[in-house]
Design a protein around this motif. Structure first.
Motif, PDB file in Angstrom:
ATOM      1  N   GLN A 294       6.018   0.530  -5.462  1.00  0.00           N
ATOM      2  CA  GLN A 294       4.800   1.005  -6.295  1.00  0.00           C
ATOM      3  C   GLN A 294       3.392   0.378  -5.596  1.00  0.00           C
ATOM      4  O   GLN A 294       3.695  -0.702  -4.854  1.00  0.00           O
ATOM      5  CB  GLN A 294       4.825   0.340  -7.707  1.00  0.00           C
ATOM      6  CG  GLN A 294       5.986   1.087  -8.406  1.00  0.00           C
ATOM      7  CD  GLN A 294       5.941   2.463  -8.629  1.00  0.00           C
ATOM      8  OE1 GLN A 294       4.954   3.061  -8.818  1.00  0.00           O
ATOM      9  NE2 GLN A 294       7.161   3.129  -8.409  1.00  0.00           N
ATOM     10  N   GLU A 295       2.496   1.068  -5.716  1.00  0.00           N
ATOM     11  CA  GLU A 295       1.134   0.541  -5.398  1.00  0.00           C
ATOM     12  C   GLU A 295       0.984  -0.819  -5.655  1.00  0.00           C
ATOM     13  O   GLU A 295       0.919  -1.103  -7.074  1.00  0.00           O
ATOM     14  CB  GLU A 295       0.004   1.538  -5.716  1.00  0.00           C
ATOM     15  CG  GLU A 295      -1.496   1.329  -5.366  1.00  0.00           C
ATOM     16  CD  GLU A 295      -1.889   0.947  -3.928  1.00  0.00           C
ATOM     17  OE1 GLU A 295      -0.924   1.742  -3.315  1.00  0.00           O
ATOM     18  OE2 GLU A 295      -2.508   0.295  -3.361  1.00  0.00           O
ATOM     19  N   ALA A 296       0.437  -1.447  -4.830  1.00  0.00           N
ATOM     20  CA  ALA A 296       0.190  -3.221  -5.348  1.00  0.00           C
ATOM     21  C   ALA A 296       1.207  -3.857  -5.867  1.00  0.00           C
ATOM     22  O   ALA A 296       1.232  -5.228  -6.162  1.00  0.00           O
ATOM     23  CB  ALA A 296      -0.954  -3.096  -6.312  1.00  0.00           C
TER      24      ALA A 296
ATOM     25  N   ASP B 233      -0.149  -7.537   4.359  1.00  0.00           N
ATOM     26  CA  ASP B 233       0.129  -6.447   3.600  1.00  0.00           C
ATOM     27  C   ASP B 233       1.185  -5.608   4.380  1.00  0.00           C
ATOM     28  O   ASP B 233       1.298  -5.429   5.339  1.00  0.00           O
ATOM     29  CB  ASP B 233      -0.960  -5.817   3.252  1.00  0.00           C
ATOM     30  CG  ASP B 233      -2.171  -6.655   2.214  1.00  0.00           C
ATOM     31  OD1 ASP B 233      -1.785  -7.649   1.699  1.00  0.00           O
ATOM     32  OD2 ASP B 233      -3.220  -5.907   1.759  1.00  0.00           O
TER      33      ASP B 233
ATOM     34  N   TRP C 109       0.873  -1.171  -0.007  1.00  0.00           N
ATOM     35  CA  TRP C 109       0.053  -0.022   0.000  1.00  0.00           C
ATOM     36  C   TRP C 109       0.846   1.322  -0.009  1.00  0.00           C
ATOM     37  O   TRP C 109       1.717   1.490   1.223  1.00  0.00           O
ATOM     38  CB  TRP C 109      -1.109  -0.021   1.148  1.00  0.00           C
ATOM     39  CG  TRP C 109      -1.968  -1.018   1.297  1.00  0.00           C
ATOM     40  CD1 TRP C 109      -1.763  -2.569   1.533  1.00  0.00           C
ATOM     41  CD2 TRP C 109      -3.402  -0.968   0.749  1.00  0.00           C
ATOM     42  NE1 TRP C 109      -3.064  -3.170   1.471  1.00  0.00           N
ATOM     43  CE2 TRP C 109      -3.942  -2.039   1.096  1.00  0.00           C
ATOM     44  CE3 TRP C 109      -4.083   0.084   0.697  1.00  0.00           C
ATOM     45  CZ2 TRP C 109      -5.229  -2.300   0.964  1.00  0.00           C
ATOM     46  CZ3 TRP C 109      -5.297  -0.060   0.244  1.00  0.00           C
ATOM     47  CH2 TRP C 109      -5.910  -1.357   0.571  1.00  0.00           C
ATOM     48  N   LYS C 110       0.840   2.029  -1.048  1.00  0.00           N
ATOM     49  CA  LYS C 110       1.591   3.078  -1.155  1.00  0.00           C
ATOM     50  C   LYS C 110       1.167   4.214  -0.608  1.00  0.00           C
ATOM     51  O   LYS C 110      -0.104   4.849  -1.008  1.00  0.00           O
ATOM     52  CB  LYS C 110       1.994   3.364  -2.660  1.00  0.00           C
ATOM     53  CG  LYS C 110       2.891   4.411  -2.770  1.00  0.00           C
ATOM     54  CD  LYS C 110       4.452   4.128  -2.820  1.00  0.00           C
ATOM     55  CE  LYS C 110       5.396   5.319  -2.816  1.00  0.00           C
ATOM     56  NZ  LYS C 110       5.460   5.346  -4.495  1.00  0.00           N
TER      57      LYS C 110
ATOM     58  N   ARG D  79      -6.979   7.001   2.485  1.00  0.00           N
ATOM     59  CA  ARG D  79      -7.100   5.850   1.584  1.00  0.00           C
ATOM     60  C   ARG D  79      -8.499   5.314   2.277  1.00  0.00           C
ATOM     61  O   ARG D  79      -8.372   4.240   3.104  1.00  0.00           O
ATOM     62  CB  ARG D  79      -6.029   4.883   1.683  1.00  0.00           C
ATOM     63  CG  ARG D  79      -4.823   5.192   1.198  1.00  0.00           C
ATOM     64  CD  ARG D  79      -4.955   5.420  -0.430  1.00  0.00           C
ATOM     65  NE  ARG D  79      -5.111   4.075  -0.933  1.00  0.00           N
ATOM     66  CZ  ARG D  79      -4.022   3.384  -1.497  1.00  0.00           C
ATOM     67  NH1 ARG D  79      -2.928   3.543  -1.233  1.00  0.00           N
ATOM     68  NH2 ARG D  79      -4.455   2.169  -2.089  1.00  0.00           N
TER      69      ARG D  79
END
Lengths: 170, 170
Positions: free
Chosen positions: A118-120, A59, A15-16, A48
């Protein structure tokens, strides 16, 4: 165990977040009268909104410098731990947050290049000496060393659990 | 007691340093095999060769962001405490240094405007809620809150002394 060491192939979804994520974003003031279960549901809602409902145990959060600045409220770190976040990866932390985080069982990786994640993206956490984060594309981001007693504290689920473990007859 | 609270009029001489003062500058690697007495003599020698000989008990260090980044060596904070430094005033700290510092009895003030302090300026430290640093010209720099148990820990001379004090019959 929420994370695995080098070589296991276990990866964690990123999670960014941005820089200066403060304790009020992590544990909003208006829910501080409630227990950690409720506080965790509001964790990061301003930046978010989907976070608490969508984050999965294991995560990780990657962010910019100054993560956890602000108040001394321990619930900021507890909320992330409660949601099962395996680690936070950021270039720098608020000093009190850093102290609280390990105390409540949340692993923090100090990583100058955290913002390149990066996100994800899926990353591997390597708790060697020094620790590192390995990206999906094979790049390896070096992290600052973490003393063994703090790694053990995070793994044990925090200071109190670590003390209980040490004091219990083996 | 190394510092006084608001209203006492006690002032502290400022040693001004730059940003990213790391643990190797505070406790150089090549003297780490020695005891803290020797390590303290080499504290900050690369950036301020006169520091260990000239610093006086009660003086404070003001610096830029990232104070104490680098290794986990506790001696980095111990060296400053040993030399009688009453407090460090900086916008941000390395997480491990922040943890170590209070544990060994060194007070850290997190102050966004720390860099506005001047070399040899005399400041007053106010450990109110929130804490603040008052400059010679009357300006007051706000600092982040510090939980009471950490203020008590720094005042007691560190975690071990705090525990001894709590455990001793009153």
């Amino acid at each position: 165990m929420k994370y695995k060491e080098s070589g296991t192939g276990t990866t964690h979804r990123v999670w960014k977040l941005g820089k200066d994520i403060d304790t009020d974003l992590l544990a909003p003031g208006y829910v501080m009268k409630h227990g950690i279960e409720v506080i965790a549901k509001h964790c990061l809602e301003s930046v978010r909104p989907e976070f608490s409902a969508s984050v999965r145990p294991g995560d990780v959060v990657a962010a910019g410098p100054g993560f956890g600045i602000g108040s001394s409220r321990e619930q900021a770190a507890q909320a992330l731990a409660r949601l099962g976040v395996a680690a936070v990866i950021a270039p720098s932390y608020g000093g009190l947050f850093f102290r609280n985080a390990f105390n409540v069982g949340l692993m923090l990786l100090t990583c100058a290049e955290a913002e390149s994640l990066q996100e994800a993206e899926r990353v591997e956490i390597r708790l060697g000496e020094p620790p590192a984060v390995a990206g999906a594309d094979g790049r390896v981001l070096a992290c600052d060393p973490i003393p063994d007693f703090l790694i053990d504290m995070a793994r044990s689920g925090g200071l109190l659990n670590q003390l209980r473990k040490r004091m219990s007859p083996s």
